[in-house]
Design an enzyme around this catalytic site. Structure first.
Site, PDB file in Angstrom:
ATOM      1  N   CYS A 133       0.703  -1.493  -0.135  1.00  0.00           N
ATOM      2  CA  CYS A 133      -0.056  -0.021  -0.199  1.00  0.00           C
ATOM      3  C   CYS A 133       0.444   1.373   0.287  1.00  0.00           C
ATOM      4  O   CYS A 133       0.555   2.195  -1.198  1.00  0.00           O
ATOM      5  CB  CYS A 133      -0.809  -0.675   1.539  1.00  0.00           C
ATOM      6  SG  CYS A 133      -0.021  -0.260   2.729  1.00  0.00           S
ATOM      7  N   HIS A 257      -2.985   6.512   4.154  1.00  0.00           N
ATOM      8  CA  HIS A 257      -1.508   6.577   4.662  1.00  0.00           C
ATOM      9  C   HIS A 257      -0.826   8.331   4.253  1.00  0.00           C
ATOM     10  O   HIS A 257      -1.552   8.560   2.861  1.00  0.00           O
ATOM     11  CB  HIS A 257      -0.768   5.284   3.690  1.00  0.00           C
ATOM     12  CG  HIS A 257      -0.877   4.346   4.163  1.00  0.00           C
ATOM     13  ND1 HIS A 257      -1.408   3.896   5.837  1.00  0.00           N
ATOM     14  CD2 HIS A 257      -0.464   2.901   3.941  1.00  0.00           C
ATOM     15  CE1 HIS A 257      -1.116   2.591   5.641  1.00  0.00           C
ATOM     16  NE2 HIS A 257      -0.856   2.164   4.261  1.00  0.00           N
TER      17      HIS A 257
END
Lengths: 365, 365
Positions: A133, A257
């Site tokens: 990710c 994130h």
């Protein structure tokens, strides 16, 4: 003569998890003509009912035979499950897009962010790996820079959401936050790493450990960012042509994130921030949110739920020519996982690559 | 003949704030012989009762005359208050340690982290500036490296706690967290910057803005880290001898700043991580917490309440010789503010420097 559009039988492995449930949603919204969907999980989840386009689907226990008659597999059930079951799926003629890290560095497996290296799909052997990710969103933000100005070096510090460790880690963060606010002692059982000896609370805290430690003092998450970047951008996981170093930190955010990225372009290039913004604007999957005057910059809470990657705070390092800082945010469960996997599957369908080349199965034995 | 120890009249300006209340505590625990303490604040807080060593002290409204007879001032009431009142204190013969940013870049004002540049106190003119919280902890971690191996460049990404913006920001973070967990909309009124046009929730989010934006795209917080580092380590706020760049991000943590620091030592030096750890171990105010095998690394929740700075995750950049990554955490309200200020005051007392040199007042008119 009327052409009948080809339709695909799709299996989702690990269908009940944080990524799996989003793979179902992303597949529902995708351009892939789905004939039938199989939702696979561990025996613990078998029998559960989930929905695909409003229709109930019973979750089945994942076994080798589950892949009989399946064209496409989207997998996010953990590395050991992928290791065991994906070769079985390939043997049965199913093309697999795997979200775990198990096959990513395998030379027979393309590691793909469609905006960056879609062409790597052409040579697949039945398994395509979805990158980590935190790697994916950095690739989307930096690829337009690399294309126009070259890229010599990346120094990245991540601010990673609990969701990267699954739904149970999101639940743990919220439970701990409630305990903290209620004046109770926080009980950590999962983070920083499931199965590690020690667990620490993430709520109202920072944990500079994601995944296990390597012998050189880097965590495996940091190792992934370094080597996956090279494999995606240069086709070679050990290439010295882009230097990469990373520090990965878990922060008390459920989804989304953040990344503070310092990068250096090729010698002789000194684009202005405006030139960088122009290069980034219009790059597929990337949205520039960069206007200090109106306090516009990427945030996890505004990125959540979007397939896009957001970049802002673009500015030159004031003392190193050709070096820049920026700030990148994306929904780690969508572009960082479920959407990137479904997007790879869309590309495979568009390029008519949903077939396992002869001899592929032997490569994963 | 018996020497009578000199005793000091100390005023704390901004005594009711997050830093001010900690200045009281740190002064109670300090080696400074306190004869009398005056607690000063805005008219809003005047009349309130606080305690010093168990004795009640009534908070007085801060005015120029409040400094009559005062030897030492510890100030943390905001830049505009320091600008107005500290010259008045100096005029009255009081030596001031100021925690605001107002005087930090003034050439007549030493900017001091005692472990790094205590000697700069010798030439003070009545006002000594306490550096920015995020700068201080980085200085403590990197000074032993600079002393032994030199320091060419710093690239830092911060993970800064709400407490850096005061007690009201801590309260806002906790209220927002409760709203989020209760499924309500979060109401942001203070962060990212009090008085800015837009406010965003910090709870379960990340805000890449601390302080206002400069014209070059950097925030003022980032500007401080760059120029304060140079002034503290080199005595020159614009020195090119250490290159510094910074990205400052607010994270949903009440107290305790984290910093991901990449640094490069002088050419020709390539200390091993063990040599770096050895250099850092025993440096005053610095604790090495760096054992991946036992998952030991600095965290805000374990640093809170300590005067020390904690460093861990020390490892070489695998592709750049002489470059390293590390992770630094400290209680931003103690070493980052109240303790560093009281520590400066202790040094002034030990060196018998609690006196305003003749002609000083004119320097701040």
């Amino acid at each position: 003569m009327i052409m009948t559009e080809k339709q695909y039988v799709v299996a989702i492995l690990g269908a009940t998890g944080a990524v799996g449930t989003r793979m179902i949603q992303q597949l529902e919204q995708s351009t892939i003509p789905v004939k039938e969907v199989h939702l696979l999980a561990s025996s613990r989840s078998a029998g559960k009912t989930l929905y695909f386009k409003g229709e109930p689907v019973t979750v089945e226990e994942a076994r080798p035979e589950s892949f009989d008659g399946v064209d496409l597999v989207l997998s996010s059930a953990g590395g050991s499950v992928s290791a065991k079951l994906l070769p079985e799926a390939v043997k049965r003629g199913a093309v697999c897009v795997d979200n775990t890290s198990y096959f990513r560095m395998n030379d027979n497996v393309p590691l793909v962010v469609p905006e960056v290296n879609e062409d790597a799909l052409a040579d697949h052997n039945g398994i395509i790996a979805n990158p980590n990710c935190s790697t994916i969103q950095m690739m989307v933000a930096l690829e337009p820079v690399r294309q126009q100005f070259g890229l010599k070096r990346i120094i990245v510090s991540t601010y990673q959401a609990a969701g990267g460790a699954g739904q149970s880690a999101i639940n743990e963060l919220k439970r701990e936050a409630k305990e903290y606010l209620d004046g109770e002692e926080m009980q950590a059982e999962i983070l920083p790493v499931k199965g590690e000896k020690k667990h620490y609370p993430l709520a109202f805290n920072l944990l500079p450990q994601i995944d296990v430690f390597e012998d050189d003092g880097y965590t495996h998450e940091e190792w992934k960012m370094i080597h996956e970047t090279k494999k995606i951008m240069l086709g070679d996981k050990n290439s010295p042509d882009i230097k990469v170093t990373a520090t990965c930190v878990r922060v008390p955010v459920p989804i989304g994130h953040g990344e503070s990225v310092w990068f250096e372009v090729e010698d002789g290039n000194t684009p202005t921030p405006d030139e960088l913004r122009t290069a980034m604007t219009g790059f597929p999957g990337l949205v520039v949110q960069d206007d200090p005057a109106s306090q516009l910059y990427p945030q996890p809470q505004t990125a959540e739920g979007s397939r896009d990657t957001f970049v802002g705070r673009i500015r030159p390092d004031l003392e190193t020519k050709g070096a820049y800082n920026c700030w990148v945010v994306s929904d780690n469960l969508l572009k960082g996982a479920a959407w990137n996997a479904v997007q790879i599957a869309e590309c495979l369908v568009q390029r008519d690559l949903v077939r396992v080349p002869a001899g592929s199965a032997a490569k994963f034995n």
